[in-house]
Design an enzyme around this catalytic site. Structure first.
Site, short mmCIF file in Angstrom:
data_model
loop_
_atom_site.label_atom_id
_atom_site.label_comp_id
_atom_site.label_asym_id
_atom_site.label_seq_id
_atom_site.Cartn_x
_atom_site.Cartn_y
_atom_site.Cartn_z
CG ASP A 66 -2.05 -0.74 1.18
OD1 ASP A 66 -1.94 -1.41 -0.16
OD2 ASP A 66 -2.48 -1.57 2.44
CE1 TYR A 130 3.73 -6.64 3.29
CE2 TYR A 130 3.32 -9.23 3.38
CZ TYR A 130 3.74 -7.47 1.74
OH TYR A 130 3.05 -7.39 0.65
#
Length: 330
Positions: A66, A130
């Site tokens: 994002d 992540y």
């Protein structure tokens, strides 16, 4: 079908790259009418075009992050054919040339590899990792070291109930319907909400300036590993785990949210902000016969067997990517 006469020097490359995502509108290409801020892909494709390829430039990014999310190692593939029958770039030359043309952008290509022409960076990825960075005890973000500003989530709390967070994290591991942890997007009706989380881990972290900063402070890192994730799933899971650590949510309440399998049940304003999240690594593996690294690691793609086992790794801790050839399973 490729024409052998015209495409003999066409090469497909897998590249690993990192970026500070603060000023970019995500990892992938931005539609022309939204070009107030470009995506990382836009800048990479511009750099590739400056190499004056003979073919249209089209980059396939493995992992879509994002706006505001960072990457220590994302990956992508693209095809490149040099003009006037020039041979393909070597991997090292390609990395240097792309970084030169990226200029002052906060994007860096770290490694490049020649891969078979049917290799796909997104669909061949076996896992994605992540890391979410959290700083504790700073009453205002301006008190953070400059090296961590916009690179972590600053919480004024001086401590979190980490044991409760770990109990909640263990509940997320495994194969579940994660509908409650995905944000609504245009892809929502077409993607299964069932995902398998291989790792959810919470460990002490550190500031990027820990050896040189005059104040003591506490950092934590939340690690998530899976083959793929839903839209904003990691940020929503992080926000929920932090709420458990702050005792704003209990572990049973978090279980109820997950078991509801409804994105609308997720509490508003609970998701963690984008700027603390890093895509840390993307891993690839293909299985097959034994090959020797010292013979093939620098060989042209045409000499690499399609049956060879190839492992592309991008460990976030060391910020590099390597290629290794594993031995045959007996």
């Amino acid at each position: 079908m490729r024409c052998a006469d015209n495409m003999h020097n066409l090469a497909r490359y897998l590249i690993f790259f990192q970026y500070i995502g603060t000023k970019y509108r995500g990892a992938t290409k931005v539609p022309p009418h939204q070009h107030d801020r470009k995506g990382v892909q836009d800048h990479l494709e511009d750099a590739i075009r400056r190499l004056r390829p003979n073919n249209p430039v089209s980059l396939s990014v493995s992992s879509r992050t994002d706006s505001g999310v960072h990457a220590l190692s994302n990956s992508a593939h693209f095809d490149l054919q040099r003009m006037k029958d020039k041979p393909p770039f070597t991997e090292d030359v390609l990395v240097e040339a792309l970084n030169y043309h990226l200029g002052t952008e906060q994007i860096r290509v770290t490694r490049a590899y020649r891969v078979p022409d049917n290799f796909h960076a997104r669909y061949r990825a076996q896992s994605r990792t992540y890391i979410y960075r959290i700083a504790l005890g700073f009453s205002h973000h301006s008190l953070l070291p400059l090296t961590d500003c916009e690179l972590c989530w600053n919480l004024s709390n001086t401590e979190l109930d980490v044991e409760a967070m770990r109990e909640a994290a263990a509940m997320l591991v495994g194969t579940h319907d994660f509908s409650s942890f995905r944000a609504i997007s245009t892809d929502t009706p077409f993607k299964s909400p069932v995902k398998t989380l291989d790792v959810v881990d919470i460990q002490p972290g550190s500031s990027f300036a820990s050896a040189h900063f005059h104040r003591e402070f506490s950092f934590w890192e939340l690690k998530f590993q899976s083959r793929s994730f839903l839209y904003k799933q990691v940020r929503r899971m992080t926000g929920a785990l932090v709420a458990v650590g702050q005792r704003r949510l209990s572990v049973p309440q978090l279980r109820d949210i997950m078991e509801a399998r409804d994105s609308l049940i997720y509490p508003k304003h609970l998701a963690a902000p984008a700027h603390g999240l890093f895509l840390a690594r993307v891993d690839y593996r293909e299985e097959g016969e034994q090959v020797r690294q010292n013979r093939l690691s620098k060989a042209p793609t045409s000499q690499l067997s399609s049956n060879a086992e190839i492992l592309f790794v991008s460990p976030w801790q060391e910020m590099y990517s390597r290629i290794d050839f594993a031995s045959l399973r007996q």
